[in-house]
Design an enzyme around this catalytic site. Structure first.
Site, PDB file in Angstrom:
ATOM      1  N   TYR A   1      49.849  39.787  32.324  1.00  0.00           N
ATOM      2  CA  TYR A   1      49.428  38.380  32.328  1.00  0.00           C
ATOM      3  C   TYR A   1      49.377  37.944  30.866  1.00  0.00           C
ATOM      4  O   TYR A   1      48.555  38.448  30.106  1.00  0.00           O
ATOM      5  CB  TYR A   1      48.041  38.225  32.952  1.00  0.00           C
TER       6      TYR A   1
ATOM      7  N   TYR B   1      39.361  41.575  40.456  1.00  0.00           N
ATOM      8  CA  TYR B   1      40.806  41.688  40.718  1.00  0.00           C
ATOM      9  C   TYR B   1      41.100  42.707  41.808  1.00  0.00           C
ATOM     10  O   TYR B   1      41.944  42.473  42.674  1.00  0.00           O
ATOM     11  CB  TYR B   1      41.532  42.054  39.416  1.00  0.00           C
TER      12      TYR B   1
ATOM     13  N   LYS C   1      44.836  36.317  44.824  1.00  0.00           N
ATOM     14  CA  LYS C   1      43.807  36.421  45.861  1.00  0.00           C
ATOM     15  C   LYS C   1      44.215  35.865  47.231  1.00  0.00           C
ATOM     16  O   LYS C   1      43.546  36.134  48.235  1.00  0.00           O
ATOM     17  CB  LYS C   1      42.532  35.680  45.406  1.00  0.00           C
TER      18      LYS C   1
ATOM     19  N   PRO D   1      47.605  31.030  42.152  1.00  0.00           N
ATOM     20  CA  PRO D   1      48.088  32.400  42.296  1.00  0.00           C
ATOM     21  C   PRO D   1      47.667  33.352  41.173  1.00  0.00           C
ATOM     22  O   PRO D   1      47.930  34.558  41.266  1.00  0.00           O
ATOM     23  CB  PRO D   1      49.615  32.250  42.328  1.00  0.00           C
TER      24      PRO D   1
ATOM     25  N   HIS E   1      48.858  50.225  41.255  1.00  0.00           N
ATOM     26  CA  HIS E   1      48.649  49.745  39.886  1.00  0.00           C
ATOM     27  C   HIS E   1      47.216  50.062  39.491  1.00  0.00           C
ATOM     28  O   HIS E   1      46.277  49.562  40.110  1.00  0.00           O
ATOM     29  CB  HIS E   1      48.911  48.245  39.787  1.00  0.00           C
TER      30      HIS E   1
END
Ligand code: PHB
Length: 376
Positions: free
Chosen positions: A186, A370, A282, A278, A57
């Site tokens: 998200y 991230y 991580k 979540p 990704h």
């Protein structure tokens, strides 16, 4: 992973687990690996299956006010994450340990930790056939998850536990449907957070914010899809591909850190030492980061007889943990709806998201955290 790394350094270990191998392989968990977690699996010779069965990704979408905004990790920090479920990481690790003659015992019961401040700490347990055992060792590692018993072996007067509870949880589903997006979305909406993830071309993983007390039996297929669609709806007309919901569950949500994570000859790793919500993906990555530090320090302590080496474990591991705690908390509070949110809170939250997607520094902070802060 720790037993694998120790074996590479010529250090013997025994791993015991309360659960059975098939049970762990069938438990759904999060699926995003940081860049260095992927490197670790490949470079230490666990497996390169992640490159074949995983999905790179190169960014995520932040969606709010009904519009998607791409955070382009490659353009911002030259890194990617990989969608590769934790169960697959587990399968690869167990196969690697089997291949290399590692000693792992699943399905044990009646565990009891012994003498962690002595030179020979140990563990007593009954194996899968009910036969009792006691193993003595130089170092005992408590990798016993978010409901850790090992963490309570540190006397109450010697430890500090930091908690943050949230007034919400995630409703997670596994659905038989085609992909609704090539990468993760998200989404923040007035109805609460939603996350669109994937597993395979025909199996999708999605989540939406719910009350911690939510009962999955109150949610029919139709009600689940209606809620998810409402949370991602927008003026671009984007909609999810629906399908049969195969599994549904409510996931707990909390932030937690214990300090110290080394006491005597016991060391805590992963969720036993710290738990993150979540939202930043991580959890597994932090456990792997702990283990990377710990393997190095244990090698110094055992092979090179450096008796002070393990003094560095708590500060070194927790430096990364607290950065990740902040990131996970930030992602969570930026994207979820608090039950008592005012109009001001909602407008401010949108202002924050707008800053992240329109400022290169804002986007870069997200991308760097991230994909995972580089490890030496
Ligand atoms: C998942 O695919 O299960 C997943 C992905 C990203 C998260 C959490 C879970 O932040």
């Amino acid at each position: 992973m720790l037993s694998h790394l120790l074996a590479l350094a010529g250090i013997e270990s025994v791993a015991i687990d309360l659960r059975r191998r098939r049970e762990i392989e069938a438990t759904h968990r999060a699926g995003i690996l940081e860049r260095d977690s992927v490197r670790m699996l490949i470079d230490t010779g666990v497996s390169d299956r992640v490159l074949r069965d995983g999905h790179e990704h190169k960014g995520i979408d932040l969606r709010f006010d009904g519009v998607s905004h791409r955070i382009d990790f490659q353009a911002l920090v030259g890194a990617s994450t990989w969608l590769y479920p934790q169960t697959d990481v587990f399968i690869d690790l167990v196969e690697a340990r089997e291949r290399d003659g590692g000693d792992i015992r699943f399905g044990v019961t009646d565990t009891q930790v012994l003498d962690i401040t002595d030179a020979r700490p140990g563990i007593r347990f009954a194996d899968a056939d009910g036969v009792g055992h006691e193993i003595r060792c130089r170092y005992l590692v408590g990798a016993d998850g978010s409901r850790s018993l090992c963490r309570f072996e540190v006397p109450a007067t010697e430890r500090q536990q930091y908690f943050r509870e949230y007034p919400f949880a995630w409703f997670g589903i596994l659905a038989e449907a085609p992909k609704s997006a090539p990468e993760l979305i998200y989404a923040r909406s007035d109805r609460g957070f939603a996350l669109i993830s994937q597993r395979t071309p025909t199996l999708q993983r999605m989540y939406f914010q719910c009350a911690p007390t939510e009962n999955v039996d109150d949610w029919s297929n139709d009600r689940i899809w209606h809620e998810l669609q409402a949370r991602i709806a927008g003026r671009d007309g984007y909609a999810l591909h629906e399908g049969r919901v195969l599994e549904k569950s409510v996931l707990p949500f909390r932030s937690f850190v214990q300090e110290p994570i080394r006491y005597g000859n016991m060391l805590l790793v992963g969720d036993a030492a710290h738990t993150v919500p979540p939202t930043g993906a991580k959890g597994l990555n932090l456990a792997l980061a702990d283990v990377r530090v710990l393997a190095e320090l244990l090698e110094r302590a055992i092979v090179k007889n450096d008796t002070q080496a393990l003094d560095h474990y708590t500060p070194r591991a927790l430096a990364r943990v607290w950065k990740a705690q902040n990131f996970s908390y930030w992602m969570t509070t930026m994207l979820h709806q608090l039950p008592d949110a005012t109009d001001f809170d909602n407008r401010r939250q949108l202002g924050e998201l707008e800053m992240v997607v329109t400022s290169e520094s804002g986007s870069r902070y997200l991308a760097e955290a991230y994909t995972g802060w580089p490890t030496p």
